[in-house]
Write a protein that holds these residues in place. Structure first.
Motif, mmCIF file in Angstrom:
data_model
loop_
_atom_site.group_PDB
_atom_site.id
_atom_site.type_symbol
_atom_site.label_atom_id
_atom_site.label_comp_id
_atom_site.label_asym_id
_atom_site.label_seq_id
_atom_site.Cartn_x
_atom_site.Cartn_y
_atom_site.Cartn_z
ATOM 1 N N GLY A 172 0.798 -1.227 0.000
ATOM 2 C CA GLY A 172 0.000 0.000 0.000
ATOM 3 C C GLY A 172 0.824 1.266 0.000
ATOM 4 N N ALA A 173 0.119 2.371 -0.219
ATOM 5 C CA ALA A 173 0.758 3.662 -0.421
ATOM 6 C C ALA A 173 1.483 4.161 0.830
ATOM 7 C CB ALA A 173 -0.288 4.683 -0.862
ATOM 8 N N ILE A 186 1.161 4.970 -5.488
ATOM 9 C CA ILE A 186 1.457 3.542 -5.406
ATOM 10 C C ILE A 186 1.403 2.866 -6.783
ATOM 11 C CG2 ILE A 186 -0.937 3.033 -4.672
ATOM 12 C CD1 ILE A 186 2.063 0.998 -3.516
ATOM 13 N N TYR A 205 -0.345 -3.235 -3.958
ATOM 14 C CA TYR A 205 -1.488 -2.688 -3.234
ATOM 15 C C TYR A 205 -1.613 -3.333 -1.855
ATOM 16 C CZ TYR A 205 -2.710 -0.797 -7.771
ATOM 17 O OH TYR A 205 -2.674 -0.111 -8.955
ATOM 18 N N HIS A 206 -2.274 -2.599 -0.982
ATOM 19 C CA HIS A 206 -2.528 -3.125 0.367
ATOM 20 C C HIS A 206 -3.643 -4.172 0.292
ATOM 21 C CE1 HIS A 206 -3.573 -3.334 4.573
ATOM 22 N NE2 HIS A 206 -2.497 -2.637 4.850
ATOM 23 N N TYR A 209 -7.080 -2.854 0.534
ATOM 24 C CA TYR A 209 -7.534 -2.242 -0.721
ATOM 25 C C TYR A 209 -8.039 -3.328 -1.671
ATOM 26 C CZ TYR A 209 -7.124 0.122 -5.261
ATOM 27 O OH TYR A 209 -7.363 0.625 -6.521
HETATM 28 N N1 URA Z 1 -4.326 3.461 -2.289
HETATM 29 C C1 URA Z 1 -3.694 3.109 -1.165
HETATM 30 O O1 URA Z 1 -3.502 3.919 -0.272
HETATM 31 N N2 URA Z 1 -3.245 1.862 -1.013
HETATM 32 C C2 URA Z 1 -3.446 0.923 -1.964
HETATM 33 O O2 URA Z 1 -3.017 -0.204 -1.768
HETATM 34 C C3 URA Z 1 -4.106 1.306 -3.140
HETATM 35 C C4 URA Z 1 -4.541 2.582 -3.286
#
Ligand code: URA
Ligand code: URA
Length: 235
Positions: A172-173, A186, A205-206, A209
């Protein structure tokens, strides 16, 4: 000495004592004729001294009160889990409610998805090391605040110094942008190998998400295949 400072010092000394440290090096006296170089040779470096093992660092984190709100609202700190000799670390954002309750990162719904991702790469949770940018749960799962990330940064850095992973996968971001100290989105950090100290860093990605946007799972699978190729692991 203020109460807060006293608690901090006592907590630190107690955690060192539990870890077997019964003596502290004497600080250099101002005006002492020893050069700073010869002192450096005699005593462990400050950082090594602070916590020479992961277990000691974990104890140090457990008594941390740098973030007032987080220290007051957490059930416990969530340090990390997995093999201290892992080649690969997965780096998340911060503990959620399940993690705060259990003291282990990525054990809730997002964590179960992360476990599946790890297993799809023919590994087990015990083979890798899983950790977060923040060791405390932000109340209501809000995003970590900049001062919280700054307060926790040295713990993360020392944890990674002790593990010495070859690869770090940012989830994730928040993890990616903070570890790499960038504001690049990201989606643009994916698909490339970045560097953090000696480690190769990939970003995806998280899992939380992915739970909200299942279509993005294909992208994360591409990212995992890219990572496995970099690691020389056949899928
Ligand atoms: N935005 C986020 O903050 N994390 C992600 O994994 C995807 C988009
Ligand atoms: N999300 C994270 O970023 N970390 C966890 O440990 C759990 C959920």
């Amino acid at each position: 000495m203020s109460d807060r400072l006293r608690r901090l010092v006592v907590g630190r000394l107690e955690s060192l004592e539990r870890a077997g440290v019964l003596q502290l090096p004497r600080p250099a006296k101002p005006g002492s004729n020893k050069s700073s170089e010869s002192l450096a040779e005699q005593s462990p470096s400050r950082e090594e001294f602070k916590s020479p093992t992961l277990e000691m660092l974990q104890q140090e984190v457990a008594s941390c009160t740098r973030c007032d709100e987080l220290a007051r609202t957490r059930t416990q700190t969530v340090f990390g889990v997995g093999s201290p000799k892992a080649r690969l670390c997965f780096l998340g954002e911060a503990p959620g409610a399940d993690e705060d309750r259990q003291g282990e990162p990525f054990v809730g719904r997002a964590g179960q998805l992360l476990t599946k991702i790890i297993e799809a790469c023919h590994m087990k949770r015990e083979d890798v090391y899983i950790l977060n940018m923040l060791k405390c749960r932000p109340p209501g799962n809000r995003n970590p605040l900049p001062h919280e990330l700054a307060n926790c940064r040295r713990y993360l850095e020392r944890q990674l110094e002790l593990i010495q992973p070859e690869f770090i996968c940012c989830l994730g971001a928040v993890a990616a942008q903070n570890l790499l100290e960038t504001t690049v989105p990201i989606g643009k950090l994916r698909g490339k190998v970045h560097a953090y100290r000696g480690a190769k860093v990939v970003c995806t990605y998280h899992p939380a998400y992915l739970l909200r946007n299942p279509a993005a799972k294909r992208d994360t699978w591409e990212d995992m295949k890219f990572l496995m190729r970099e690691m020389g692991v056949e899928l």
